[in-house]
Scaffold this active site. Structure first.
Site, PDB file in Angstrom:
ATOM      1  N   LYS A 120      39.424  37.153  50.665  1.00  0.00           N
ATOM      2  CA  LYS A 120      38.623  38.180  50.320  1.00  0.00           C
ATOM      3  C   LYS A 120      37.873  38.685  51.732  1.00  0.00           C
ATOM      4  O   LYS A 120      37.080  37.644  52.394  1.00  0.00           O
ATOM      5  CB  LYS A 120      37.922  38.407  49.098  1.00  0.00           C
ATOM      6  N   SER A 441      52.437  37.588  34.748  1.00  0.00           N
ATOM      7  CA  SER A 441      53.342  38.498  35.079  1.00  0.00           C
ATOM      8  C   SER A 441      54.562  38.134  35.693  1.00  0.00           C
ATOM      9  O   SER A 441      54.675  36.984  36.470  1.00  0.00           O
ATOM     10  CB  SER A 441      52.816  39.692  36.214  1.00  0.00           C
ATOM     11  N   CYS A 524      48.808  48.040  46.818  1.00  0.00           N
ATOM     12  CA  CYS A 524      47.754  49.026  46.754  1.00  0.00           C
ATOM     13  C   CYS A 524      47.296  48.970  45.035  1.00  0.00           C
ATOM     14  O   CYS A 524      48.153  48.565  44.057  1.00  0.00           O
ATOM     15  CB  CYS A 524      48.207  50.372  46.668  1.00  0.00           C
ATOM     16  N   GLU A 613      34.545  37.294  44.021  1.00  0.00           N
ATOM     17  CA  GLU A 613      34.402  38.510  44.733  1.00  0.00           C
ATOM     18  C   GLU A 613      33.203  39.451  44.729  1.00  0.00           C
ATOM     19  O   GLU A 613      32.602  39.897  45.496  1.00  0.00           O
ATOM     20  CB  GLU A 613      35.532  39.614  44.180  1.00  0.00           C
ATOM     21  N   HIS A 649      42.132  32.562  35.203  1.00  0.00           N
ATOM     22  CA  HIS A 649      42.842  32.255  36.534  1.00  0.00           C
ATOM     23  C   HIS A 649      41.980  33.020  37.583  1.00  0.00           C
ATOM     24  O   HIS A 649      41.394  34.116  37.239  1.00  0.00           O
ATOM     25  CB  HIS A 649      44.118  33.141  36.495  1.00  0.00           C
ATOM     26  N   HIS A 702      52.523  35.363  47.442  1.00  0.00           N
ATOM     27  CA  HIS A 702      52.505  36.658  48.383  1.00  0.00           C
ATOM     28  C   HIS A 702      53.245  36.611  49.436  1.00  0.00           C
ATOM     29  O   HIS A 702      53.183  37.308  50.078  1.00  0.00           O
ATOM     30  CB  HIS A 702      50.905  36.940  48.835  1.00  0.00           C
ATOM     31  N   CYS A 734      49.682  32.772  41.666  1.00  0.00           N
ATOM     32  CA  CYS A 734      48.973  34.032  40.974  1.00  0.00           C
ATOM     33  C   CYS A 734      50.265  34.601  40.226  1.00  0.00           C
ATOM     34  O   CYS A 734      51.529  33.921  40.044  1.00  0.00           O
ATOM     35  CB  CYS A 734      48.815  35.003  42.087  1.00  0.00           C
TER      36      CYS A 734
END
Length: 763
Positions: A120, A441, A524, A613, A649, A702, A734
């Site tokens: 981040k 997901s 996005c 974050e 997570h 990713h 992830c």
């Protein structure tokens, strides 16, 4: 006469043009020339939108990430990315995502390489590619990208201000891959920065913005000395330097900041307005002072009259040495509110996106230079919008506030400690050693997106939509059973986004249509707008999860987003403390957790991907944030029975320095990203005995690359050196929504096979 400039503009495009161009190129459907043309079109549009500025940023546009751009400008590429065929653009994307366009990899005879680590950008949800350093690092200047964009802007009549990441921040953002001191590389970098600044000046750049946001963090004397050394050298060049900080206060770095050998300073006056007078006192008679007076991180209108009250004396003192700007780059807000025809009209009147924030700056400039009467109507409209928001009956709800006031310490406590709970959960779930699962997901296919869009437009009935979504869930469950995963998920086909989905079902939110913000690369997000007190009118996930569980005898995880992540990934109201909003969210999600348990769900995951974050950039403020953030999670999670297993997570952040706080969350299982960072997180366990179960992510989702069985075994063996094997899980790092099924299935197959090897070794 006060002047206007901008630190950076959203690059993704008002309708995500860059996203779609990137993904088309990566899939081999369009050429590099096509992608480059989209970039040129977007830059031209964005400069046109900034035409009222006295200075417009140039060079902050990126095809993936501005830090990665700086690595290429400085020629800082790890050895594994050298020696490939193909273009510089292909190699750029190899660093970013492990491979470039599909046909480029065929030409290079390479199935991909390990992508650069991603983490981040300070305390934002933007991810950057981490520079890699070693004692052997060598640098070589390539100014072509910046010079080309500067020429492009100049040809269009733009008064261009090139933007660079400063040398000290660049080193601070990177990681040494050996025991070397990153600052030892500064002497190599400074001559390259000198050459770069000289080239920009020779091409007509009068001012160059050089970003050193590291100045709002805790810095040792060594790092402060590095800043002084750098600008003693760089400030003597032909180009005038505007040194920019943002995201926080300078505090004990203020003296260093004020005395650096540069021609201008930018201060984030949203976060550090109280430091303006101190900087002014130290400014001297020749420096420019840029003040960030509209919020570059949130979407609420600026109180223009309030801003003028403290700006007018500053303008009287500085004259044309006062520049006005957003607090930081506008990368972190959507492009243009004018597109939002469907947005709730009352709330819309309270908002300002990137274009509107520049309009606010123009009103402030005009008021300072010509008097408030010159913009009377604009100031009046602004004040009426603020009054409307403050007095709206939709913002505050006494019943929600009363519920929060009744929270007791018991809300955050499980009945038994972890060790006793774990035994009850083992007896109930009957899982093997090294149990396998995913993060939630599964691929969001084109068919899934099309179905959701048709339903949203009213083109299909609720019954047809639910039937189609159930078919997707069943497909996902069957694929997981075939693979042999131990704990399944329903795949989240019905969810557009892990925060927006919940926000749509909570009172206190509204949603934009085009409010997209870049998270990384082509990814996005559309943060929901949290404007009022939060409550949950009805269950949000129970029926989908119950249906998925009815399809299998294996445990099915209920999947929720935690209160801290919902908070940090929303555009949050600024009229009350963030902690107060977070406790409202915690109670709403707690109700959902209890409903899932009541429906027979034995494993519930509450994602807190954004916990790190929200951590303040100053360590002195960590305790206050972590106290309420951890408590909010515990309120959400800890109303369940002891044999209900709670997972959480976290992803893509530096967690080592807050591992104790993570342990205090007392989740039974935590899954966490470790694949790109070479299990670096596990270093924390050398000094801290993490008490509960952990799944260190071993599949980098990713990247399109497929992890091998051997690679997963190796990573898990490293984990087992620090955490007992009986407390380790095997999982991706992830969710899998951004990947394709043809990528996911072989990767998970290898991951599950690796778990089998690990079990055999342990027996």
């Amino acid at each position: 006469m006060a002047l206007l400039h901008n630190l950076g503009f959203p690059r993704i495009g008002a309708k995500r043009e860059l996203k779609f161009a990137l993904e088309s190129f990566w899939q081999g459907r369009t050429s590099a020339d096509d992608l480059i043309a989209v970039g040129e079109t977007l830059r031209s549009k964005h400069w046109q939108l900034q035409k009222k500025l006295d200075w417009s940023p140039v060079g902050e546009f990126s095809f993936y990430d501005q830090v990665l751009d700086m690595s290429f400008t400085l020629g800082n590429l790890p050895e594994r990315f050298q020696g490939f065929d193909g273009s510089d653009l292909d190699n750029y994307f190899r660093v970013a995502r492990g491979r470039s366009a599909e046909q480029a990899e065929e030409q290079a005879c390479c199935a991909g390489v390990a992508a650069g680590e991603m983490t981040k950008w300070f305390d934002t949800n933007y991810h950057y590619i981490v520079p890699e350093f070693s004692a052997q690092s060598q640098f070589e200047l390539d100014a072509s990208r910046l010079l080309a964009q500067l020429a492009e802007a100049q040809a269009q009549g733009v008064n261009a201000k090139p933007v660079l990441i400063g040398p000290v921040t660049y080193l601070w953002l990177g990681k040494a891959k050996d025991d070397s001191n990153k600052l030892d590389l500064l002497d190599q970098l400074l001559p390259l920065y000198q050459q770069l600044l000289e080239k920009l000046a020779d091409q007509g750049a009068e001012w160059v913005q050089i970003d050193e946001p590291v100045l709002v963090t805790d810095l040792s004397e060594e790092w402060l000395a590095a800043l002084e050394k750098s600008y003693a050298v760089l400030g003597e060049g032909k180009a005038k330097l505007l040194l920019a900080t943002y995201f926080g206060c300078l505090q004990d770095n203020l003296d260093t900041f004020s005395q650096l050998n540069v021609q201008g300073l930018h201060l984030d006056a949203i976060n550090a307005q109280h430091e303006v007078s101190k900087v002014l006192a130290a400014l001297g008679s020749d420096k420019v002072l840029s003040l960030g007076v509209v919020n570059g991180r949130n979407i609420w209108k600026t109180n223009l009259v309030e801003a003028l009250q403290w700006l007018e004396p500053v303008a009287g003192q500085l004259g044309d040495r006062l520049w006005l700007a957003p607090s930081c780059s506008l990368l972190h807000v959507p492009v243009d509110l004018e597109q939002e025809e469907r947005l709730d009209k009352e709330v819309r009147n309270w908002l300002a996106f990137a274009v509107q924030k520049l309009d606010e700056l123009y009103v402030l400039k005009t008021a300072l230079n010509k008097g408030r009467a010159a913009v009377y109507h604009e100031l009046e409209e602004n004040q009426q919008a603020l009054i409307s928001r403050r007095q709206s009956s939709r913002v505050s709800h006494p019943e929600v506030r009363e519920k929060v006031s009744k929270i007791t310490t018991q809300y955050g406590q499980r009945n038994k400690p972890y060790a006793e709970r774990a035994q009850l959960q083992r007896e109930k779930l009957k899982l093997p050693d090294y149990p396998t699962t995913t993060i939630g997901s599964f691929p969001q296919t084109q068919d899934i997106r099309a179905t959701r869009l048709k339903f949203k437009r009213g083109e299909i009935s609720t019954e047809d939509y639910q039937s189609l979504m159930r078919a997707e869930i069943e497909h996902c469950v069957r694929e997981q059973e075939t693979l042999g995963l131990d704990v399944l998920v329903h795949g989240e086909a019905e969810r557009n986004d892990m925060v927006e989905y919940f926000g749509e079902q909570l009172e206190g939110y509204v949603f934009s249509q085009f409010g997209w913000v870049q998270s990384y690369g082509s990814r996005c997000v559309k943060p929901p707008i949290l404007f009022g007190d939060i409550s949950r009118p009805q269950a949000m996930t129970v029926e989908w999860t119950k249906y998925a569980q009815s399809l299998t005898d294996k445990p099915m995880k209920g999947m929720l987003t935690g209160p801290v992540t919902i908070l940090n990934w929303s555009f949050v109201r600024d009229d009350q403390p963030r902690s107060a909003t977070c406790f409202q969210l915690a109670l709403a999600i707690r109700d959902e957790v209890l409903d899932l348990e009541q429906a027979g769900v034995s494993v519930i995951q509450i994602d807190e991907a954004a916990l790190r974050e929200g951590l303040p950039l100053r360590q002195s403020q960590w305790h206050a944030y972590l106290s309420w953030a951890v408590e909010a999670f515990r309120i959400t999670a800890n109303g369940v029975k002891d044999d209900t297993q709670i997972h959480t997570h976290m992803c893509y952040s530096e967690f080592n320095d807050i591992i104790e706080a993570i342990a205090e969350m007392d989740a039974d299982v935590i899954t966490i990203e470790t694949s790109r960072s070479d299990m670096e997180l596990l270093d924390a366990f050398d000094r801290f005995n993490y008490p509960n179960e952990i799944g260190p992510g071993v599949y980098d989702i990713h990247s399109p690359n497929t992890p091998t069985q051997e690679h997963v075994v190796k990573l898990m063996q490293l984990a087992a050196q620090r955490v007992p094997a009986q407390r380790l899980w095997v999982n991706p790092d992830c969710g899998l929504k951004t990947r394709r099924w043809e990528e996911v299935l072989p990767a998970l197959k290898n991951m599950i096979a690796a778990a089998g090897v690990l079990r055999a070794q342990a027996s």
